[in-house]
Design a protein around this motif. Structure first.
Motif, PDB file in Angstrom:
ATOM      1  N   LEU A  95      -2.165  -2.358   0.122  1.00  0.00           N
ATOM      2  CA  LEU A  95      -1.005  -2.303   1.266  1.00  0.00           C
ATOM      3  C   LEU A  95       0.002  -3.359   1.036  1.00  0.00           C
ATOM      4  CD1 LEU A  95      -2.763  -1.920   4.529  1.00  0.00           C
ATOM      5  CD2 LEU A  95      -1.489  -0.175   3.133  1.00  0.00           C
ATOM      6  N   ALA A  96      -0.595  -4.591   0.398  1.00  0.00           N
ATOM      7  CA  ALA A  96       0.418  -6.004   0.354  1.00  0.00           C
ATOM      8  C   ALA A  96       1.356  -5.347  -0.876  1.00  0.00           C
ATOM      9  CB  ALA A  96      -0.478  -7.156  -0.187  1.00  0.00           C
TER      10      ALA A  96
ATOM     11  N   ASN B 272      -4.573   0.744  -6.377  1.00  0.00           N
ATOM     12  CA  ASN B 272      -3.950  -0.602  -6.769  1.00  0.00           C
ATOM     13  C   ASN B 272      -3.698  -0.615  -8.021  1.00  0.00           C
ATOM     14  OD1 ASN B 272      -4.338  -3.854  -7.255  1.00  0.00           O
ATOM     15  ND2 ASN B 272      -3.641  -3.631  -5.210  1.00  0.00           N
TER      16      ASN B 272
ATOM     17  N   ILE C 297       2.166  -2.326  -1.784  1.00  0.00           N
ATOM     18  CA  ILE C 297       2.950  -1.035  -1.386  1.00  0.00           C
ATOM     19  C   ILE C 297       4.159  -1.446  -0.698  1.00  0.00           C
ATOM     20  CG2 ILE C 297       3.092   0.982   0.102  1.00  0.00           C
ATOM     21  CD1 ILE C 297       1.799   1.334  -2.511  1.00  0.00           C
ATOM     22  N   PHE C 298       3.935  -2.625   0.433  1.00  0.00           N
ATOM     23  CA  PHE C 298       5.102  -3.171   1.116  1.00  0.00           C
ATOM     24  C   PHE C 298       5.679  -4.345   0.612  1.00  0.00           C
ATOM     25  CE2 PHE C 298       2.380  -0.714   3.968  1.00  0.00           C
ATOM     26  CZ  PHE C 298       3.145   0.126   4.638  1.00  0.00           C
ATOM     27  N   GLY C 299       5.186  -4.879  -0.616  1.00  0.00           N
ATOM     28  CA  GLY C 299       6.239  -5.963  -1.055  1.00  0.00           C
ATOM     29  C   GLY C 299       5.878  -7.171  -0.472  1.00  0.00           C
ATOM     30  N   LEU C 300       4.685  -7.475   0.096  1.00  0.00           N
ATOM     31  CA  LEU C 300       4.414  -8.681   0.722  1.00  0.00           C
ATOM     32  C   LEU C 300       4.146  -9.787  -0.434  1.00  0.00           C
ATOM     33  CD1 LEU C 300       2.024  -7.528   3.551  1.00  0.00           C
ATOM     34  CD2 LEU C 300       4.502  -7.511   3.609  1.00  0.00           C
ATOM     35  N   ASP C 301       5.294 -10.298  -0.489  1.00  0.00           N
ATOM     36  CA  ASP C 301       5.205 -11.292  -1.620  1.00  0.00           C
ATOM     37  C   ASP C 301       4.412 -12.662  -1.203  1.00  0.00           C
ATOM     38  OD1 ASP C 301       6.909 -10.438  -3.260  1.00  0.00           O
ATOM     39  OD2 ASP C 301       8.787 -10.903  -2.465  1.00  0.00           O
TER      40      ASP C 301
ATOM     41  N   CYS D 170      -0.851   2.043  -8.823  1.00  0.00           N
ATOM     42  CA  CYS D 170       0.365   1.859  -8.068  1.00  0.00           C
ATOM     43  C   CYS D 170       1.036   0.409  -8.228  1.00  0.00           C
ATOM     44  CB  CYS D 170       0.281   2.329  -6.663  1.00  0.00           C
ATOM     45  SG  CYS D 170      -0.312   4.183  -6.454  1.00  0.00           S
TER      46      CYS D 170
END
Length: 250
Positions: free
Chosen positions: A213-214, A126, A216-220, A129
């Motif tokens: 994961l939030a 985290n 990486i996947f751009g979970l705003d 990345c």
């Protein structure tokens, strides 16, 4: 062997309390016990548990030897053997010293470090990345601290006075736990310990990957409400289950 006079000790504790201008309830609250326990000490029905001798003596600003001898230890120097006899007498009259969980760790001796390792790996991922979660370091630190306590260092059995009185607070070394409406005893304590172990391991193994994961996947959505998610998982995720299992087995 030295013999402790429970009535004399009770009268001495009562006098120390009155000298401080405290009520039995005041003393009980400072030690996280019930005022009934203090009353039993002062009437000579029982003596303080060995786990409470140091906190009680520190509360009154005296040594444990002075407490157990009802102030006689200050009258003349005592030999080492006399002090040892006094301690043995206190232990023989009180509850047995609590066993520590690390004598019977079970599967968590393996699960806990693996969980921390997983959390550390995803924390590093985290960090490099990004975006970096502002709550992740705190969550990982909490999981390590509480996990070490619940999985390795917690007492496996509470002193007997927890079963004899309704006590809402639990004191073990520097740890203080107080859950309103929940009384700690040896019926619910093992279940509370297991809840703490599971929570610590899940927090270490699940929250860091969730943050990673939030990112990486751009979970705003996650980052917009990150603080609320953190509070729910870290505080609600621990104390709500502890309250539920504590009340169930109380």
């Amino acid at each position: 062997m030295y013999e402790i006079d429970k009535k004399e000790l009770g009268a001495y504790i009562s006098q120390l309390r009155k000298n401080k201008g405290w009520t039995q309830k005041d003393v009980a609250e400072k030690l996280y016990i019930s005022d009934k326990a203090v009353s039993k000490w002062e009437t000579g029905v029982s003596i303080p548990d060995t786990a409470l001798l140091i906190p009680l003596s520190e509360l009154f600003g005296i040594s444990t030897t002075e407490l157990l001898t009802c102030g006689k230890a200050t009258e003349s120097p005592m030999e080492a053997q006399q002090v040892e006899d006094i301690v043995k007498a206190a232990i023989s009259l009180s509850d047995k010293k609590a066993q520590r969980v690390y004598k019977d760790k079970g599967p968590f001796i393996i699960i806990y470090p693996i969980s921390v390792l997983i959390g550390g790996i995803f924390f590093a991922l985290n960090y490099f990345c990004g975006p970096v979660s502002c709550t992740l370091p705190t969550a990982l630190i909490l999981s390590v601290i509480f996990g070490a306590y619940f999985c390795l260092f917690a007492v496996s059995r509470l002193p007997k006075f927890y079963d004899e009185n309704k006590i809402q607070g639990m004191a073990d070394g520097i740890l203080r736990m107080n859950v309103p409406g929940l009384y700690f005893n040896n019926s619910n304590w093992p279940h509370i310990l297991n809840t703490g172990k599971i929570w610590s391991c899940l927090l270490a193994a699940v929250y860091p990957p969730l943050c990673f994961l939030a990112g990486i996947f751009g979970l705003d959505f996650f980052f917009n409400y990150e603080l609320y998610i953190f509070l729910f998982l870290c505080l609600g995720g621990l104390f709500i289950p502890i309250y539920i299992v504590g009340k169930k087995y109380q």
